[in-house]
Design a protein around this motif. Structure first.
Motif, short mmCIF file in Angstrom:
data_model
loop_
_atom_site.label_atom_id
_atom_site.label_comp_id
_atom_site.label_asym_id
_atom_site.label_seq_id
_atom_site.Cartn_x
_atom_site.Cartn_y
_atom_site.Cartn_z
N GLU A 53 -36.11 -53.46 -20.88
CA GLU A 53 -35.10 -53.52 -21.88
C GLU A 53 -34.96 -51.86 -22.47
OE1 GLU A 53 -35.47 -56.33 -24.87
OE2 GLU A 53 -36.25 -57.82 -23.41
N GLY A 54 -33.38 -51.59 -22.54
CA GLY A 54 -33.12 -50.33 -23.10
C GLY A 54 -32.72 -49.42 -22.07
N GLN A 55 -33.28 -49.63 -20.89
CA GLN A 55 -32.97 -48.75 -19.83
C GLN A 55 -31.52 -48.71 -19.30
OE1 GLN A 55 -35.22 -49.87 -16.35
NE2 GLN A 55 -34.97 -48.03 -15.36
N THR A 56 -31.22 -47.56 -18.93
CA THR A 56 -29.48 -47.32 -18.41
C THR A 56 -29.69 -47.60 -16.90
OG1 THR A 56 -29.15 -45.94 -20.25
CG2 THR A 56 -27.65 -45.89 -18.34
N VAL A 57 -28.94 -48.44 -16.48
CA VAL A 57 -29.03 -48.81 -15.12
C VAL A 57 -27.68 -48.63 -14.39
CG1 VAL A 57 -31.19 -50.06 -15.40
CG2 VAL A 57 -29.14 -51.24 -15.41
N SER A 58 -27.62 -48.81 -12.98
CA SER A 58 -26.09 -49.03 -12.29
C SER A 58 -26.43 -50.51 -11.78
CB SER A 58 -25.96 -47.85 -11.35
OG SER A 58 -25.75 -46.68 -12.03
N ILE A 59 -25.21 -51.09 -11.81
CA ILE A 59 -25.19 -52.37 -11.07
C ILE A 59 -23.98 -52.17 -10.06
CG2 ILE A 59 -26.25 -53.61 -12.61
CD1 ILE A 59 -23.62 -54.50 -13.84
N ARG A 60 -24.21 -52.91 -9.06
CA ARG A 60 -22.92 -53.08 -8.19
C ARG A 60 -22.62 -54.49 -7.74
NH1 ARG A 60 -25.84 -50.25 -3.31
NH2 ARG A 60 -27.05 -51.88 -2.70
N GLU A 61 -21.40 -54.87 -7.22
CA GLU A 61 -21.25 -56.13 -6.78
C GLU A 61 -21.77 -56.75 -5.66
OE1 GLU A 61 -16.51 -57.46 -7.54
OE2 GLU A 61 -16.60 -55.54 -6.42
N CYS A 62 -22.14 -57.88 -5.46
CA CYS A 62 -22.76 -58.11 -4.08
C CYS A 62 -22.28 -59.85 -3.92
CB CYS A 62 -24.09 -58.20 -4.34
SG CYS A 62 -24.93 -59.32 -5.41
N ALA A 63 -22.62 -60.39 -2.89
CA ALA A 63 -22.23 -61.74 -2.70
C ALA A 63 -23.06 -62.51 -3.67
CB ALA A 63 -22.78 -62.01 -1.26
N PRO A 64 -22.70 -63.71 -3.80
CA PRO A 64 -23.22 -64.48 -5.20
C PRO A 64 -24.74 -64.87 -4.77
CG PRO A 64 -21.09 -65.36 -4.48
CD PRO A 64 -21.28 -64.22 -3.55
N LYS A 65 -25.76 -64.72 -5.83
CA LYS A 65 -26.95 -64.94 -5.39
C LYS A 65 -27.54 -66.23 -6.16
CE LYS A 65 -28.38 -60.44 -4.11
NZ LYS A 65 -28.32 -60.30 -2.83
N SER A 66 -26.67 -66.75 -7.09
CA SER A 66 -26.98 -67.74 -7.96
C SER A 66 -25.47 -68.31 -8.76
CB SER A 66 -28.32 -67.69 -8.79
OG SER A 66 -27.83 -66.87 -9.91
N LYS A 67 -25.99 -69.10 -9.42
CA LYS A 67 -24.54 -69.42 -10.24
C LYS A 67 -23.98 -68.43 -11.18
CE LYS A 67 -23.03 -72.76 -13.99
NZ LYS A 67 -23.70 -73.60 -14.93
N LEU A 68 -24.90 -67.41 -11.72
CA LEU A 68 -24.40 -66.42 -12.58
C LEU A 68 -24.19 -65.02 -11.81
CD1 LEU A 68 -25.63 -67.54 -15.91
CD2 LEU A 68 -23.43 -67.78 -15.22
N LYS A 69 -25.24 -64.93 -10.73
CA LYS A 69 -25.40 -63.63 -10.49
C LYS A 69 -24.70 -63.06 -9.43
CE LYS A 69 -30.15 -63.94 -9.88
NZ LYS A 69 -31.69 -63.48 -9.51
N ARG A 70 -23.68 -62.11 -9.61
CA ARG A 70 -22.91 -61.61 -8.89
C ARG A 70 -23.11 -59.99 -8.66
NH1 ARG A 70 -22.28 -66.58 -8.50
NH2 ARG A 70 -20.65 -67.78 -8.57
N TRP A 71 -24.25 -59.49 -9.30
CA TRP A 71 -24.34 -58.22 -9.38
C TRP A 71 -25.81 -57.77 -8.94
CZ3 TRP A 71 -20.25 -54.67 -10.57
CH2 TRP A 71 -19.17 -55.47 -10.89
N GLU A 72 -26.24 -56.77 -8.61
CA GLU A 72 -27.52 -56.30 -8.26
C GLU A 72 -27.69 -54.82 -8.80
OE1 GLU A 72 -27.60 -56.59 -3.90
OE2 GLU A 72 -26.34 -54.82 -3.56
N LEU A 73 -28.97 -54.56 -8.99
CA LEU A 73 -29.43 -53.40 -9.66
C LEU A 73 -29.41 -52.43 -8.47
CD1 LEU A 73 -32.24 -53.85 -11.97
CD2 LEU A 73 -30.07 -53.56 -12.60
#
Length: 81
Positions: A53-73
């Motif tokens: 928590e509090g960390q700055t990260v980058s996320i990118r689009e990906c294929a759906p992994k679950s109902k809400l997860k469409r991004w990956e670290l």
């Protein structure tokens, strides 16, 4: 088609293999001509539970992994934690 990459702050890392990331954007309001900040929260897949928590990260689009997860670290080697 290229995958979008966004930077944000980890809001929650309590779930297993999931981090919730808040991405903030600024823009000029078309009528008021003031700078407005808006933010969205994205559920991102975190395979190694590396996010803190509090960390700055980058996320990118990906294929759906679950109902809400469409991004990956994106693993940034050499980034400050």
């Amino acid at each position: 088609m290229p995958k979008r990459i966004m930077k944000g702050v980890v809001v929650s890392a309590k779930q297993d293999k999931t981090a919730i990331v808040r991405v903030e954007r600024t823009f000029t309001h078309p009528m008021l001509k003031k700078i407005v900040r808006k933010s969205n929260k994205y559920h991102a897949h975190d395979e190694n539970n590396a996010a803190v928590e509090g960390q700055t990260v980058s996320i990118r689009e990906c294929a759906p992994k679950s109902k809400l997860k469409r991004w990956e670290l994106v693993t940034d080697e050499g980034s400050d934690a």
